[in-house]
Motif scaffolding. Structure first.
Motif, PDB file in Angstrom:
ATOM      1  N   HIS A  75       0.826  -1.208   0.000  1.00  0.00           N
ATOM      2  CA  HIS A  75       0.000   0.000   0.000  1.00  0.00           C
ATOM      3  C   HIS A  75       0.865   1.264   0.000  1.00  0.00           C
ATOM      4  CE1 HIS A  75      -3.842  -1.951   0.419  1.00  0.00           C
ATOM      5  NE2 HIS A  75      -3.416  -2.646   1.459  1.00  0.00           N
ATOM      6  N   ARG A  76       0.494   2.208  -0.851  1.00  0.00           N
ATOM      7  CA  ARG A  76       1.088   3.536  -0.804  1.00  0.00           C
ATOM      8  C   ARG A  76       0.311   4.333   0.245  1.00  0.00           C
ATOM      9  NH1 ARG A  76       1.996   7.210  -6.133  1.00  0.00           N
ATOM     10  NH2 ARG A  76       3.114   5.298  -6.708  1.00  0.00           N
ATOM     11  N   PRO A  77       0.986   4.964   1.201  1.00  0.00           N
ATOM     12  CA  PRO A  77       0.271   5.624   2.297  1.00  0.00           C
ATOM     13  C   PRO A  77      -0.816   6.599   1.858  1.00  0.00           C
ATOM     14  CG  PRO A  77       2.576   5.447   2.858  1.00  0.00           C
ATOM     15  CD  PRO A  77       2.455   4.967   1.433  1.00  0.00           C
ATOM     16  N   SER A  78      -0.545   7.412   0.828  1.00  0.00           N
ATOM     17  CA  SER A  78      -1.553   8.388   0.400  1.00  0.00           C
ATOM     18  C   SER A  78      -2.792   7.735  -0.178  1.00  0.00           C
ATOM     19  CB  SER A  78      -0.950   9.355  -0.631  1.00  0.00           C
ATOM     20  OG  SER A  78      -0.555   8.648  -1.800  1.00  0.00           O
ATOM     21  N   LEU A  79      -2.673   6.453  -0.546  1.00  0.00           N
ATOM     22  CA  LEU A  79      -3.810   5.716  -1.098  1.00  0.00           C
ATOM     23  C   LEU A  79      -4.271   4.602  -0.164  1.00  0.00           C
ATOM     24  CD1 LEU A  79      -2.547   5.361  -4.796  1.00  0.00           C
ATOM     25  CD2 LEU A  79      -4.088   7.096  -3.858  1.00  0.00           C
ATOM     26  N   MET A  80      -3.885   4.700   1.099  1.00  0.00           N
ATOM     27  CA  MET A  80      -4.236   3.667   2.068  1.00  0.00           C
ATOM     28  C   MET A  80      -5.758   3.551   2.174  1.00  0.00           C
ATOM     29  SD  MET A  80      -2.830   1.467   4.222  1.00  0.00           S
ATOM     30  CE  MET A  80      -1.195   2.104   4.608  1.00  0.00           C
ATOM     31  N   PRO A  81      -6.316   2.347   2.027  1.00  0.00           N
ATOM     32  CA  PRO A  81      -7.767   2.175   2.137  1.00  0.00           C
ATOM     33  C   PRO A  81      -8.286   2.685   3.483  1.00  0.00           C
ATOM     34  CG  PRO A  81      -6.764   0.207   1.217  1.00  0.00           C
ATOM     35  CD  PRO A  81      -5.632   1.093   1.664  1.00  0.00           C
ATOM     36  N   SER A  82      -9.416   3.334   3.437  1.00  0.00           N
ATOM     37  CA  SER A  82      -9.956   3.974   4.648  1.00  0.00           C
ATOM     38  C   SER A  82     -10.276   2.957   5.740  1.00  0.00           C
ATOM     39  CB  SER A  82     -11.207   4.779   4.294  1.00  0.00           C
ATOM     40  OG  SER A  82     -12.203   3.939   3.699  1.00  0.00           O
ATOM     41  N   HIS A  83     -10.659   1.733   5.352  1.00  0.00           N
ATOM     42  CA  HIS A  83     -11.014   0.758   6.388  1.00  0.00           C
ATOM     43  C   HIS A  83      -9.790   0.337   7.193  1.00  0.00           C
ATOM     44  CE1 HIS A  83      -9.511  -2.303   3.522  1.00  0.00           C
ATOM     45  NE2 HIS A  83      -9.394  -3.084   4.579  1.00  0.00           N
ATOM     46  N   LEU A  84      -8.599   0.435   6.595  1.00  0.00           N
ATOM     47  CA  LEU A  84      -7.383   0.104   7.345  1.00  0.00           C
ATOM     48  C   LEU A  84      -7.059   1.192   8.356  1.00  0.00           C
ATOM     49  CD1 LEU A  84      -5.078  -1.353   4.545  1.00  0.00           C
ATOM     50  CD2 LEU A  84      -6.356  -2.601   6.299  1.00  0.00           C
ATOM     51  N   ARG A  89      -8.020   1.379  17.326  1.00  0.00           N
ATOM     52  CA  ARG A  89      -8.431   2.463  18.214  1.00  0.00           C
ATOM     53  C   ARG A  89      -7.270   3.446  18.392  1.00  0.00           C
ATOM     54  NH1 ARG A  89     -10.074  -1.301  23.144  1.00  0.00           N
ATOM     55  NH2 ARG A  89      -8.102  -2.213  22.424  1.00  0.00           N
ATOM     56  N   GLY A  90      -7.590   4.717  18.466  1.00  0.00           N
ATOM     57  CA  GLY A  90      -6.578   5.728  18.696  1.00  0.00           C
ATOM     58  C   GLY A  90      -6.605   6.810  17.644  1.00  0.00           C
ATOM     59  N   ASP A  91      -6.017   7.962  17.989  1.00  0.00           N
ATOM     60  CA  ASP A  91      -6.023   9.101  17.078  1.00  0.00           C
ATOM     61  C   ASP A  91      -4.748   9.201  16.259  1.00  0.00           C
ATOM     62  OD1 ASP A  91      -4.357   9.693  19.165  1.00  0.00           O
ATOM     63  OD2 ASP A  91      -5.212  11.663  19.610  1.00  0.00           O
ATOM     64  N   ARG A  92      -3.814   8.270  16.493  1.00  0.00           N
ATOM     65  CA  ARG A  92      -2.568   8.261  15.724  1.00  0.00           C
ATOM     66  C   ARG A  92      -2.401   6.901  15.066  1.00  0.00           C
ATOM     67  NH1 ARG A  92       2.494  10.433  18.881  1.00  0.00           N
ATOM     68  NH2 ARG A  92       2.929  11.411  16.872  1.00  0.00           N
ATOM     69  N   VAL A  93      -2.003   6.921  13.799  1.00  0.00           N
ATOM     70  CA  VAL A  93      -1.779   5.679  13.061  1.00  0.00           C
ATOM     71  C   VAL A  93      -0.377   5.734  12.463  1.00  0.00           C
ATOM     72  CG1 VAL A  93      -2.560   4.167  11.194  1.00  0.00           C
ATOM     73  CG2 VAL A  93      -4.233   5.513  12.496  1.00  0.00           C
ATOM     74  N   PHE A  94       0.361   4.655  12.641  1.00  0.00           N
ATOM     75  CA  PHE A  94       1.711   4.542  12.087  1.00  0.00           C
ATOM     76  C   PHE A  94       1.752   3.347  11.140  1.00  0.00           C
ATOM     77  CE2 PHE A  94       1.837   6.256  16.334  1.00  0.00           C
ATOM     78  CZ  PHE A  94       2.664   7.366  16.232  1.00  0.00           C
ATOM     79  N   PHE A  95       2.425   3.528  10.026  1.00  0.00           N
ATOM     80  CA  PHE A  95       2.595   2.448   9.055  1.00  0.00           C
ATOM     81  C   PHE A  95       4.076   2.299   8.758  1.00  0.00           C
ATOM     82  CE2 PHE A  95       2.780   1.176   4.441  1.00  0.00           C
ATOM     83  CZ  PHE A  95       2.363  -0.134   4.625  1.00  0.00           C
ATOM     84  N   HIS A  96       4.557   1.064   8.787  1.00  0.00           N
ATOM     85  CA  HIS A  96       5.964   0.814   8.490  1.00  0.00           C
ATOM     86  C   HIS A  96       6.072  -0.469   7.689  1.00  0.00           C
ATOM     87  CE1 HIS A  96      10.079  -0.702   9.162  1.00  0.00           C
ATOM     88  NE2 HIS A  96      10.414   0.569   9.194  1.00  0.00           N
ATOM     89  N   ALA A  97       6.783  -0.401   6.574  1.00  0.00           N
ATOM     90  CA  ALA A  97       7.018  -1.586   5.749  1.00  0.00           C
ATOM     91  C   ALA A  97       8.419  -1.499   5.175  1.00  0.00           C
ATOM     92  CB  ALA A  97       5.990  -1.670   4.621  1.00  0.00           C
ATOM     93  N   MET A  98       9.107  -2.626   5.162  1.00  0.00           N
ATOM     94  CA  MET A  98      10.433  -2.638   4.558  1.00  0.00           C
ATOM     95  C   MET A  98      10.709  -4.007   3.959  1.00  0.00           C
ATOM     96  SD  MET A  98      13.073  -2.991   7.781  1.00  0.00           S
ATOM     97  CE  MET A  98      14.397  -3.430   6.645  1.00  0.00           C
TER      98      MET A  98
END
Length: 203
Positions: A75-84, A89-98
């Protein structure tokens, strides 16, 4: 890896102890809507950042939730599906992939549902996405102070073997049991946290 937190994730993870299995299963179901979620033997977060195909590792603690799944990597972050983004729960979301073989890296941060930082790049593809102001820790890399350099395959393999040995020894030293996760994300985050629940999301 997706991390959902109320406030600072590092602070929440430092005090996390027992994962809520029902909440973790519900998290996987929200990440994979329409799939059948089946429990499977657990795995520590230390070892579970790269699950087998078709498997999600998930944990739900007070104020922070984590899900690791290889299917998220594309997934490209700017196109991350809204359901993900709404899965945890929480107001902050972090994504990390390598991906160490291709040296590809993607990370992103959302605050209150707004993408505030996204960086996705690899040697072959170049900079795929660069959104938002860089964080302070990025400065040495952008300044060219951390060049990759040319390393032979043998030297790289030897270095990775030594690195795994060092990490394994560190984990055994700091782990209270086999179910404890010892994940050292950086010099400011050292945690020993059980992540004993795994779910298979199957169609």
């Amino acid at each position: 890896m997706l991390v959902f937190s109320e406030g600072r994730a590092a602070d929440r993870l430092r005090v996390a102890r027992q994962s809520d299995e029902a909440a973790a299963a519900a998290l996987v179901a929200r990440v994979h809507p329409g799939c059948t979620v089946e429990p499977a033997p657990g795995m520590s977060l230390w070892e579970g950042t790269y699950p087998p195909d078709g498997t999600s590792y998930a944990a739900s603690f007070d104020g922070v939730e984590v899900v690791c799944d290889r299917r998220l990597m594309g997934h490209r972050p700017s196109l991350m599906p809204s359901h993900l983004l709404a899965a945890g729960r929480g107001d902050r979301v972090f994504f990390h992939a390598m991906h160490s073989v291709s040296d590809a890296l993607t990370f992103a941060v959302w605050e209150g549902g707004v993408l505030v930082r996204s960086l996705s790049l690899s040697p072959d593809s170049g900079i795929v996405e660069n959104i938002g102001a860089p964080y302070a820790f990025e400065a040495p890399f952008w300044a060219g102070e951390r060049p990759v350099g040319s390393v032979s395959w043998w030297a790289r393999t030897s270095r990775r073997t030594r690195s795994r040995s060092i990490r394994s020894n560190w984990a055994r030293k700091h782990s209270g049991s086999s179910l404890d996760s010892c994940w050292r994300a950086d010099s400011t985050l050292t945690m020993s946290t059980p992540m004993p629940f795994r779910c298979k999301a199957s169609t």
